[in-house]
Design a protein around this motif. Sequence first.
Motif, PDB file in Angstrom:
ATOM      1  N   ASP A 155    -115.006  10.758 -11.437  1.00  0.00           N
ATOM      2  CA  ASP A 155    -114.175  11.560 -12.338  1.00  0.00           C
ATOM      3  C   ASP A 155    -114.557  13.038 -12.320  1.00  0.00           C
ATOM      4  O   ASP A 155    -113.746  13.891 -12.665  1.00  0.00           O
ATOM      5  N   ALA A 156    -115.780  13.343 -11.957  1.00  0.00           N
ATOM      6  CA  ALA A 156    -116.243  14.739 -11.900  1.00  0.00           C
ATOM      7  C   ALA A 156    -117.393  14.816 -10.906  1.00  0.00           C
ATOM      8  O   ALA A 156    -118.103  13.838 -10.682  1.00  0.00           O
ATOM      9  N   GLY A 157    -117.571  15.980 -10.329  1.00  0.00           N
ATOM     10  CA  GLY A 157    -118.659  16.173  -9.380  1.00  0.00           C
ATOM     11  C   GLY A 157    -119.147  17.602  -9.394  1.00  0.00           C
ATOM     12  O   GLY A 157    -118.380  18.530  -9.685  1.00  0.00           O
TER      13      GLY A 157
ATOM     14  N   GLU B  61    -125.206  27.386   1.157  1.00  0.00           N
ATOM     15  CA  GLU B  61    -125.440  26.058   1.719  1.00  0.00           C
ATOM     16  C   GLU B  61    -125.532  25.010   0.606  1.00  0.00           C
ATOM     17  O   GLU B  61    -126.052  25.270  -0.469  1.00  0.00           O
ATOM     18  N   VAL B  62    -124.990  23.829   0.875  1.00  0.00           N
ATOM     19  CA  VAL B  62    -125.039  22.721  -0.075  1.00  0.00           C
ATOM     20  C   VAL B  62    -126.462  22.182  -0.102  1.00  0.00           C
ATOM     21  O   VAL B  62    -126.996  21.759   0.922  1.00  0.00           O
ATOM     22  N   MET B  63    -127.064  22.206  -1.288  1.00  0.00           N
ATOM     23  CA  MET B  63    -128.428  21.710  -1.465  1.00  0.00           C
ATOM     24  C   MET B  63    -128.455  20.321  -2.100  1.00  0.00           C
ATOM     25  O   MET B  63    -129.428  19.595  -1.971  1.00  0.00           O
ATOM     26  N   GLY B  64    -127.380  19.975  -2.806  1.00  0.00           N
ATOM     27  CA  GLY B  64    -127.318  18.674  -3.453  1.00  0.00           C
ATOM     28  C   GLY B  64    -125.975  18.475  -4.120  1.00  0.00           C
ATOM     29  O   GLY B  64    -125.213  19.427  -4.326  1.00  0.00           O
ATOM     30  N   VAL B  65    -125.689  17.220  -4.439  1.00  0.00           N
ATOM     31  CA  VAL B  65    -124.417  16.863  -5.065  1.00  0.00           C
ATOM     32  C   VAL B  65    -124.634  15.718  -6.039  1.00  0.00           C
ATOM     33  O   VAL B  65    -125.493  14.850  -5.810  1.00  0.00           O
ATOM     34  N   VAL B  66    -123.881  15.732  -7.137  1.00  0.00           N
ATOM     35  CA  VAL B  66    -123.866  14.615  -8.073  1.00  0.00           C
ATOM     36  C   VAL B  66    -122.403  14.301  -8.378  1.00  0.00           C
ATOM     37  O   VAL B  66    -121.592  15.206  -8.578  1.00  0.00           O
ATOM     38  N   LEU B  67    -122.069  13.007  -8.349  1.00  0.00           N
ATOM     39  CA  LEU B  67    -120.729  12.535  -8.662  1.00  0.00           C
ATOM     40  C   LEU B  67    -120.831  11.602  -9.861  1.00  0.00           C
ATOM     41  O   LEU B  67    -121.737  10.762  -9.923  1.00  0.00           O
ATOM     42  N   LEU B  68    -119.885  11.739 -10.807  1.00  0.00           N
ATOM     43  CA  LEU B  68    -119.985  11.060 -12.092  1.00  0.00           C
ATOM     44  C   LEU B  68    -118.720  10.285 -12.430  1.00  0.00           C
ATOM     45  O   LEU B  68    -117.619  10.679 -12.031  1.00  0.00           O
ATOM     46  N   SER B  69    -118.897   9.235 -13.205  1.00  0.00           N
ATOM     47  CA  SER B  69    -117.775   8.430 -13.688  1.00  0.00           C
ATOM     48  C   SER B  69    -117.961   8.201 -15.179  1.00  0.00           C
ATOM     49  O   SER B  69    -119.046   7.827 -15.629  1.00  0.00           O
ATOM     50  N   GLY B  70    -116.892   8.433 -15.945  1.00  0.00           N
ATOM     51  CA  GLY B  70    -116.946   8.245 -17.395  1.00  0.00           C
ATOM     52  C   GLY B  70    -116.532   6.837 -17.781  1.00  0.00           C
ATOM     53  O   GLY B  70    -116.326   5.966 -16.936  1.00  0.00           O
ATOM     54  N   VAL B  71    -116.395   6.633 -19.089  1.00  0.00           N
ATOM     55  CA  VAL B  71    -116.028   5.306 -19.584  1.00  0.00           C
ATOM     56  C   VAL B  71    -114.698   5.299 -20.327  1.00  0.00           C
ATOM     57  O   VAL B  71    -114.044   4.266 -20.393  1.00  0.00           O
ATOM     58  N   ARG B  72    -114.292   6.437 -20.887  1.00  0.00           N
ATOM     59  CA  ARG B  72    -113.053   6.469 -21.659  1.00  0.00           C
ATOM     60  C   ARG B  72    -111.857   6.652 -20.716  1.00  0.00           C
ATOM     61  O   ARG B  72    -111.925   7.455 -19.780  1.00  0.00           O
TER      62      ARG B  72
END
Length: 195
Positions: free
Chosen positions: A46-48, A57-68
């Motif tokens: 849902d968001a990243g 330069e890309v050093m890191g990534v996080v991808l997230l998912s909600g519940v609602r």
Amino acid sequence: MRVREFAGKDFDVVSRLLGEQWHAEHGPQAYWQGADELCDFLAHTDAGYVVEGDAGEVMGVVLLSGVRPQDRNETMRMHWLQQRTRLAAMAAALGINSRADAAVLNDERQLMDVAEERLGQAGQIVLLFVAPQARGRGVGRTLLQEADAWFATHEVGTVRLVTDDACDWQVYEHLGMERVQEDSSKGIYVYQSQR
């Protein structure tokens, strides 16, 4: 170092990083493995956020998912599911099996489903990846702080992630997360934290 939202322009770079780190044994096909896996992650996202260095330069990534339901980004999810289908067709035309490692993703998803059945619904860190050259520079902590802020805004109290023996799972324990589910025969673990 700066944090920004994940964008389509990040896809190739992150696919290459995932391929090099997690699928190096596939040689020149590693990119395709990383790209397929990233599409799968994004189809559940849902968001990243991306941390990039001073040179962009890309050093890191996080991808997230909600519940609602109102927090779901179905447009993004469908886009990446379609991308995965196109990618698999392109890879197949080149004689590449981009789904060679898909069984691991299925095992991880099944273990996460067991945790949800046992413990209830939770937000999810779908992917947390720090580029090897950026490790030890606070990138992971920065990404987790960004994730925490997003979960707070979206009223998510419990957060889970799934990891395996190939990753540095000890860092999650160091950060205070609790192992709540595991399949030790496959080396897969689910970690959880309360906000």
